[in-house]
Design a protein around this motif. Sequence first.
Motif, PDB file in Angstrom:
ATOM      1  N   ILE A  78      13.952 -33.401 -39.327  1.00  0.00           N
ATOM      2  CA  ILE A  78      13.408 -33.632 -38.084  1.00  0.00           C
ATOM      3  C   ILE A  78      14.270 -33.180 -37.021  1.00  0.00           C
ATOM      4  O   ILE A  78      13.726 -32.344 -36.179  1.00  0.00           O
ATOM      5  CB  ILE A  78      12.943 -35.079 -37.887  1.00  0.00           C
TER       6      ILE A  78
ATOM      7  N   VAL B 178      12.402 -42.486 -35.649  1.00  0.00           N
ATOM      8  CA  VAL B 178      11.840 -41.991 -36.698  1.00  0.00           C
ATOM      9  C   VAL B 178      10.885 -43.344 -37.552  1.00  0.00           C
ATOM     10  O   VAL B 178      11.563 -44.304 -37.403  1.00  0.00           O
ATOM     11  CB  VAL B 178      12.583 -41.628 -37.612  1.00  0.00           C
TER      12      VAL B 178
ATOM     13  N   ALA C  40      10.278 -30.548 -42.190  1.00  0.00           N
ATOM     14  CA  ALA C  40      10.106 -30.907 -41.087  1.00  0.00           C
ATOM     15  C   ALA C  40       9.760 -29.852 -40.144  1.00  0.00           C
ATOM     16  O   ALA C  40      10.178 -28.576 -40.257  1.00  0.00           O
ATOM     17  CB  ALA C  40      11.330 -31.337 -40.197  1.00  0.00           C
TER      18      ALA C  40
ATOM     19  N   CYS D 128       8.178 -34.094 -34.126  1.00  0.00           N
ATOM     20  CA  CYS D 128       8.101 -33.724 -35.433  1.00  0.00           C
ATOM     21  C   CYS D 128       7.638 -34.285 -36.543  1.00  0.00           C
ATOM     22  O   CYS D 128       7.823 -35.483 -36.646  1.00  0.00           O
ATOM     23  CB  CYS D 128       9.533 -33.190 -35.848  1.00  0.00           C
TER      24      CYS D 128
ATOM     25  N   CYS E  81       7.650 -34.806 -40.959  1.00  0.00           N
ATOM     26  CA  CYS E  81       8.118 -34.398 -41.823  1.00  0.00           C
ATOM     27  C   CYS E  81       7.645 -34.840 -43.337  1.00  0.00           C
ATOM     28  O   CYS E  81       7.371 -35.993 -43.498  1.00  0.00           O
ATOM     29  CB  CYS E  81       9.714 -34.987 -41.671  1.00  0.00           C
TER      30      CYS E  81
ATOM     31  N   GLN F 235       7.642 -39.220 -39.153  1.00  0.00           N
ATOM     32  CA  GLN F 235       7.370 -38.595 -37.774  1.00  0.00           C
ATOM     33  C   GLN F 235       8.545 -39.040 -36.983  1.00  0.00           C
ATOM     34  O   GLN F 235       9.126 -40.160 -37.007  1.00  0.00           O
ATOM     35  CB  GLN F 235       6.049 -39.088 -37.423  1.00  0.00           C
TER      36      GLN F 235
END
Length: 139
Positions: free
Chosen positions: A66, A83, A100, A112, A114, A132
Amino acid sequence: MTPPPPDLLLARKVLAAQPFSVLVGARLEVFEPGRAVLALDIRDDLKQQNGFVHGGVLAYAADNAITFAAGTVLGPAVLTGGVTISYVRPAVGATLEAEATMASGGRRQATCRCDLFTVAPDGARTLCAVAQGTVLTAG
């Protein structure tokens, strides 16, 4: 100011400068605008007691993929803001891939997604987790 285009060789040097990444044997396979793929070979010392890849290894791979994906757009001075990860199924196979992609981004922050896959010796990919994360510029 627009960051320079992603440089895979430079990104690989950054990864190689991270002692934990070296410890787990991570490698950067893809580094392109808004996307990064981090891979590592699944070894016995990365597994938990039931023979599955340890959740901490999956979380590490998601976090780093990410951050690299966001760095392709935000530039190299970035930090993970947070995260979250959901484990879909036990991770077993020969290789772990964390793919990602940027979902949204601005000048100072990116979000982002992933997807984490295990890859069997025959190349079959199986989704084992989804993550995420938010990445911020450092400075």
